[in-house]
Scaffold this motif. Sequence first.
Motif, PDB file in Angstrom:
ATOM      1  N   UNK A 124       0.810  -1.214   0.000  1.00  0.00           N
ATOM      2  CA  UNK A 124       0.000   0.000   0.000  1.00  0.00           C
ATOM      3  C   UNK A 124       0.844   1.265   0.000  1.00  0.00           C
ATOM      4  N   UNK A 125       2.157   1.117  -0.095  1.00  0.00           N
ATOM      5  CA  UNK A 125       3.077   2.253  -0.020  1.00  0.00           C
ATOM      6  C   UNK A 125       3.459   2.707  -1.419  1.00  0.00           C
ATOM      7  N   UNK A 126       3.232   3.971  -1.736  1.00  0.00           N
ATOM      8  CA  UNK A 126       3.521   4.489  -3.075  1.00  0.00           C
ATOM      9  C   UNK A 126       4.970   4.949  -3.183  1.00  0.00           C
ATOM     10  N   UNK A 142      -0.190  -1.287  -8.153  1.00  0.00           N
ATOM     11  CA  UNK A 142       0.587  -0.371  -8.993  1.00  0.00           C
ATOM     12  C   UNK A 142       0.479   1.013  -8.365  1.00  0.00           C
ATOM     13  N   UNK A 143       1.494   1.835  -8.561  1.00  0.00           N
ATOM     14  CA  UNK A 143       1.492   3.148  -7.912  1.00  0.00           C
ATOM     15  C   UNK A 143       2.243   4.176  -8.744  1.00  0.00           C
ATOM     16  N   UNK A 144       1.982   5.422  -8.433  1.00  0.00           N
ATOM     17  CA  UNK A 144       2.725   6.548  -8.977  1.00  0.00           C
ATOM     18  C   UNK A 144       2.884   7.584  -7.884  1.00  0.00           C
ATOM     19  N   UNK A 145       3.980   8.323  -7.898  1.00  0.00           N
ATOM     20  CA  UNK A 145       4.210   9.293  -6.826  1.00  0.00           C
ATOM     21  C   UNK A 145       5.077  10.445  -7.302  1.00  0.00           C
ATOM     22  N   UNK A 146       4.941  11.561  -6.600  1.00  0.00           N
ATOM     23  CA  UNK A 146       5.784  12.744  -6.765  1.00  0.00           C
ATOM     24  C   UNK A 146       6.311  13.106  -5.388  1.00  0.00           C
ATOM     25  N   UNK A 147       7.611  13.346  -5.291  1.00  0.00           N
ATOM     26  CA  UNK A 147       8.193  13.668  -3.986  1.00  0.00           C
ATOM     27  C   UNK A 147       9.229  14.766  -4.123  1.00  0.00           C
TER      28      UNK A 147
END
Length: 699
Positions: free
Chosen positions: A72-74, A487-492
């Motif tokens: 559950x971690x992006x 599946x995931x996507x992220x901005x950091x």
Amino acid sequence: MNIEPRTTKGLRLSTLLMGCSALIAFPALAQEQASDDAIVLDPIFVQTEDDSQTLVASQVTSASGLATDVLDTSASVSVVTAREITQRGAQTIEQVLNYTSSVVTDYYGADNRFDYFQIRGFDAYTYRDGLRVGASFGGMREEPYAFDRVEVVKGGNSTTFGVSDPGGSVNYVSKAPKQGKYGEAYLSFGSNSKKEVGFDFGDDLNDEGTLSYRLVGLLRDAEAEWDFSRDDETYLAASLAWRPTEMTSLVFSLDQLNRDSVPGGGGHPIGTDYEASRYFGEPDFNYRGMNRTTAALKFDHEFDNGLKLGVSARYTDVTSDFGYVYLDDRGNYAPGATVVDRFLFANDSAGNDFVINANLQYDTSFGAVESRSLLGVEFADSTEDSTSWWTTVTPMDYTNFSYTGGGYDLTAIAPYQSRRTEQTTKSIYLQQELTFNDRFIANLGLRHDKGETTQTNLFDGSVSSGEYGETTARAGLTYKVTPDLSVYGSYSESVVPASLTVEPERGRQLEAGVKYRPAGGRALLTAAIYDLTKHNMTVTNPTTLLEETIGESRVRGIDLEAKVDFYRNFSIIAGYSHLDSEIVDDGDGSNDGNELQFVPNNVGSLWVNYTLDGAGHRGDMVFGLGARYTGTMWFDNANTREGDSFTVLDASFSYDIRENTNLRINVTNLLDEKHVTGGIGANWYSPGRTISASLTRSW
């Protein structure tokens, strides 16, 4: 220099050996609890997964500050558990991280001052139990035996812990008291005259099981692989946990780490092929001492309305020093020349650090939407006095080389820098997680850090100060295709306050990935692609430790990683990374378009364990074999000198002599592969082959 006299080692080693022999005699205490009800029930305390038994971790906290299922971690998070550390026989943090994708270790070869590792092309900041420690480059070398697990978060994430490079960060999770009686004691012998003894045990202190303790320690008397070297260490940690109810826990810990070693081999002349053990420095001026004492407190309380309170605090007092003579022939190197330049470098530092973090977590739901919110504040205050010396030393002809036979008196050498640095940081942060229909998981993080730095020139008493205020954000979205696939996507975003004279480094990253956990949680397969950019990148020259600035750099890449534990007989740890680095703007244009130093294009690793079940009087045997590949990389940002690609093999063997008694043999660099890992002014060779045999008794 605050180096402990070596004459006390034999006494300390004998004492600790006798202490370890007595550990097994600790009695077990019964566990029961009476309540106010008419029925007497045993207490039920929920404990986290046992990292000493687990290869594939299912829960992480480093990605968002919230305890979250890894699916559950992006973000890309790799967890090296205590079981994996033991199986591979990792003795240093670099060895712990050797089989983690996108991590490059040993990029400065035989220099042992610090833990050298990069994540996705950049130096990484480190944390301990969620509280800041600092940069690995220039910091203390940590002791792996102190930790239950090491969490590697890939990609910048300043919204979670604060200061972070865009490549990633490492969170060390300390061993803490568990319920019930448990423990181990071991003896270890190996290469370079290594002799080591250690223990890790704990138990309950009352019948109710609400008060528990844990003691962890080791003592090592050893040399390094170079002539005239040493690699001695003492570590001791004591922790006490109080759990008056299921909803409340308080843990206090105190630990002390002391190292008495040498900075490294000092380098070898370029164009030569001497044995890696050959030392070209000065035996009487070659020391690296570190002494750190840490006290920490962690309090957690869960209310009955979905609200949780968490408070963590740590105070650290540390002193360190090092001094050595090294080769650096950048000034007049020419093919065929046999005279090389030498320099002296030394540093003494002492400081203390206090950090406290408090947060409130609120869990609730709105129909098909589950919500978890985390609001927290953090305060950090540190002071460090540091003095550095640097000067030329008589050049040497390595074909007719002899030591000077004397040390160097630092009181007769003028330091080039002596200053006190005081830094205070105040932070506020928010993490929000929303889960829709158990399928879509949205994450948002915001953090604001406000810091003030004051530097005092200890030569003339002049004072300069500066402050910064930075807000960072993170957003991610995860889709659970099935309970085992996401599946995931992220901005950091990330930020690092460099110094008074250098603007803060700022990073941004886009990432997309997929995670698959089949076989009932016995396996985890992950893949990620990313594009990260770092502005105003500050590079620390590994020779002078002075800061140099690059305007903008970029790394694009792909990470593949697999951890598979086929129940009892077979397990695999595999990783591959492709990194495409580029210096976009270095300020004057001379290096624009070049690749970043120490960033290979390809890195891969594979470790396989096979268990042969015991039969009759023969106990279980575990065979392990690993391979690490590092592609070509440049040794400088000017891309003038390129290192060769190389592959290193490691191996292990474990045998259960009898119940609860185990013999383990570990070999790093099985074929004694020798290659140049750093080429700044000299050749810095990779660590050579080491063999270690350990006998462990557990209960």
